[in-house]
Design a protein around this motif. Structure first.
Motif, PDB file in Angstrom:
ATOM      1  N   TRP A  23      32.031  44.813  83.298  1.00 22.19           N
ATOM      2  CA  TRP A  23      30.984  45.478  83.946  1.00 22.19           C
ATOM      3  C   TRP A  23      30.601  44.854  85.518  1.00 22.19           C
ATOM      4  CZ3 TRP A  23      28.887  49.295  80.586  1.00 22.19           C
ATOM      5  CH2 TRP A  23      29.061  49.182  79.422  1.00 22.19           C
ATOM      6  N   SER A  24      30.181  45.559  86.247  1.00 21.70           N
ATOM      7  CA  SER A  24      29.289  45.141  87.279  1.00 21.70           C
ATOM      8  C   SER A  24      27.939  44.705  87.007  1.00 21.70           C
ATOM      9  CB  SER A  24      29.281  45.951  88.664  1.00 21.70           C
ATOM     10  OG  SER A  24      28.372  47.363  88.217  1.00 21.70           O
ATOM     11  N   THR A  25      27.054  43.968  87.873  1.00 22.74           N
ATOM     12  CA  THR A  25      25.636  43.676  87.290  1.00 22.74           C
ATOM     13  C   THR A  25      24.866  44.957  87.286  1.00 22.74           C
ATOM     14  OG1 THR A  25      25.442  43.324  89.624  1.00 22.74           O
ATOM     15  CG2 THR A  25      25.779  41.342  88.183  1.00 22.74           C
ATOM     16  N   TYR A  26      25.173  46.092  88.088  1.00 23.59           N
ATOM     17  CA  TYR A  26      24.733  47.140  88.149  1.00 23.59           C
ATOM     18  C   TYR A  26      24.560  47.879  86.761  1.00 23.59           C
ATOM     19  CZ  TYR A  26      23.000  51.913  89.168  1.00 23.59           C
ATOM     20  OH  TYR A  26      22.782  53.479  88.816  1.00 23.59           O
ATOM     21  N   GLU A  27      26.079  47.952  86.349  1.00 16.89           N
ATOM     22  CA  GLU A  27      26.295  48.752  84.978  1.00 16.89           C
ATOM     23  C   GLU A  27      25.846  47.637  83.949  1.00 16.89           C
ATOM     24  OE1 GLU A  27      30.680  50.417  86.179  1.00 16.89           O
ATOM     25  OE2 GLU A  27      30.513  48.614  85.703  1.00 16.89           O
ATOM     26  N   ALA A  29      22.919  46.033  83.866  1.00 19.62           N
ATOM     27  CA  ALA A  29      21.641  46.341  83.855  1.00 19.62           C
ATOM     28  C   ALA A  29      21.363  47.621  83.179  1.00 19.62           C
ATOM     29  CB  ALA A  29      20.982  46.226  85.118  1.00 19.62           C
ATOM     30  N   ARG A  30      22.178  48.761  83.460  1.00 20.98           N
ATOM     31  CA  ARG A  30      21.809  50.042  83.007  1.00 20.98           C
ATOM     32  C   ARG A  30      22.173  50.090  81.463  1.00 20.98           C
ATOM     33  NH1 ARG A  30      24.296  54.969  85.914  1.00 20.98           N
ATOM     34  NH2 ARG A  30      23.136  55.885  84.382  1.00 20.98           N
ATOM     35  N   ASP A  33      19.626  48.383  79.414  1.00 17.43           N
ATOM     36  CA  ASP A  33      18.471  49.075  79.289  1.00 17.43           C
ATOM     37  C   ASP A  33      18.875  50.495  77.996  1.00 17.43           C
ATOM     38  OD1 ASP A  33      15.789  49.978  80.049  1.00 17.43           O
ATOM     39  OD2 ASP A  33      16.965  51.925  80.674  1.00 17.43           O
ATOM     40  N   GLN A  44      15.034  43.389  84.650  1.00 18.99           N
ATOM     41  CA  GLN A  44      16.328  43.537  85.287  1.00 18.99           C
ATOM     42  C   GLN A  44      16.609  42.469  86.050  1.00 18.99           C
ATOM     43  OE1 GLN A  44      17.215  47.236  87.635  1.00 18.99           O
ATOM     44  NE2 GLN A  44      17.282  48.608  85.704  1.00 18.99           N
ATOM     45  N   SER A  45      15.538  41.666  86.513  1.00 21.56           N
ATOM     46  CA  SER A  45      16.285  40.455  87.484  1.00 21.56           C
ATOM     47  C   SER A  45      16.871  39.475  86.530  1.00 21.56           C
ATOM     48  CB  SER A  45      14.722  39.911  87.803  1.00 21.56           C
ATOM     49  OG  SER A  45      13.848  39.607  87.108  1.00 21.56           O
ATOM     50  N   TYR A  48      20.423  40.623  86.202  1.00 24.96           N
ATOM     51  CA  TYR A  48      21.430  40.321  87.463  1.00 24.96           C
ATOM     52  C   TYR A  48      21.898  38.963  87.908  1.00 24.96           C
ATOM     53  CZ  TYR A  48      21.178  45.048  89.233  1.00 24.96           C
ATOM     54  OH  TYR A  48      21.213  46.387  89.604  1.00 24.96           O
ATOM     55  N   ARG A  72      32.834  45.671  95.036  1.00 23.20           N
ATOM     56  CA  ARG A  72      31.899  45.219  94.221  1.00 23.20           C
ATOM     57  C   ARG A  72      32.449  44.089  93.184  1.00 23.20           C
ATOM     58  NH1 ARG A  72      31.324  49.459  88.933  1.00 23.20           N
ATOM     59  NH2 ARG A  72      33.393  49.305  88.232  1.00 23.20           N
TER      60      ARG A  72
END
Length: 214
Positions: A23-27, A29-30, A33, A44-45, A48, A72
């Motif tokens: 995963w990327s960090t964005y993925e 976090a999603r 959640d 979220q911080s 990340y 990325r």
């Protein structure tokens, strides 16, 4: 003197997701959640920062990949990370931590009004109904074969079962509490606890010695 970071429960939650796929960090976090937010909510911080800490610990690895014109960083679990995750899974964790603003408001209801308490209880039931609507949609998706990571349905089902019972509990409790609070005087300081309800709570609280299971 700087010290090496140590894995936390959130670290192991991220490792568990990395064991499913990269995963990327964005993925991440999603996904946190969407799938874990109801049982392990975190800012979220924190999400990340966690993968970078896992890389420093040698439990995860980072790689650069190109998606279209963008580059990325994606993270994956290392063999050491799988061993650490396995060791954590073999150690029973701590039990749930209760945190409810609505329950706190009911606890101090004698400083407010009957109407205010009833409004809080209605909000508690509405919360349970709203959360359970998403829970039901998830169950229906898995039954239809469209849920994410269908190969993990057996594990997801166990957590979904807990959430189902939890939302039912909150709704049932809110109905029960509202039925009692409706009979309170407007000033809750003058309210009395019905002896029959205290007896009911005591009987239910003795479930381990009576049945051995809920």
């Amino acid at each position: 003197m700087s010290t090496e970071p140590t894995p936390t429960t959130t670290s192991y939650a991220i490792l568990g997701l990395l064991a499913v796929r990269r995963w990327s960090t964005y993925e991440l976090a999603r996904q946190m959640d969407r799938s874990l937010g109801r049982i392990w909510p975190r800012a979220q911080s924190k999400i990340y920062e966690e993968p970078k800490k896992l890389v420093r610990l040698g439990l995860a690895e980072a790689a650069r990949e190109t998606v279209g014109r963008r580059t990325r960083t994606v993270y994956g679990i290392t063999p050491a990370g799988r061993r650490a995750l396995g060791a954590w899974l073999r150690t029973p964790g701590s039990g749930p931590v209760m945190e409810s603003e609505q329950l706190l408001q009911v606890f101090f209801a004698d400083c407010g009004t009957r109407a205010g308490t009833l409004a809080t209880l209605r909000a508690a039931r509405a919360w349970a109904e709203e959360r359970n609507a998403d829970n039901l949609a998830a169950v229906e998706a898995y039954r239809a074969g469209t849920g994410p990571f269908p190969e993990r349905t057996a594990q997801t089902m166990l957590v979904g079962g807990f959430l189902t019972e939890y939302y039912r509990l909150v709704a049932s409790w809110a109905d029960w509490a509202a039925g009692i609070a409706e009979r309170w005087p407007e000033d809750p300081r003058a309210a009395e606890a019905p002896p029959a309800e205290l007896d009911r709570i005591e009987r239910r609280a003795r479930w381990p010695e009576r049945f051995g299971s809920p």
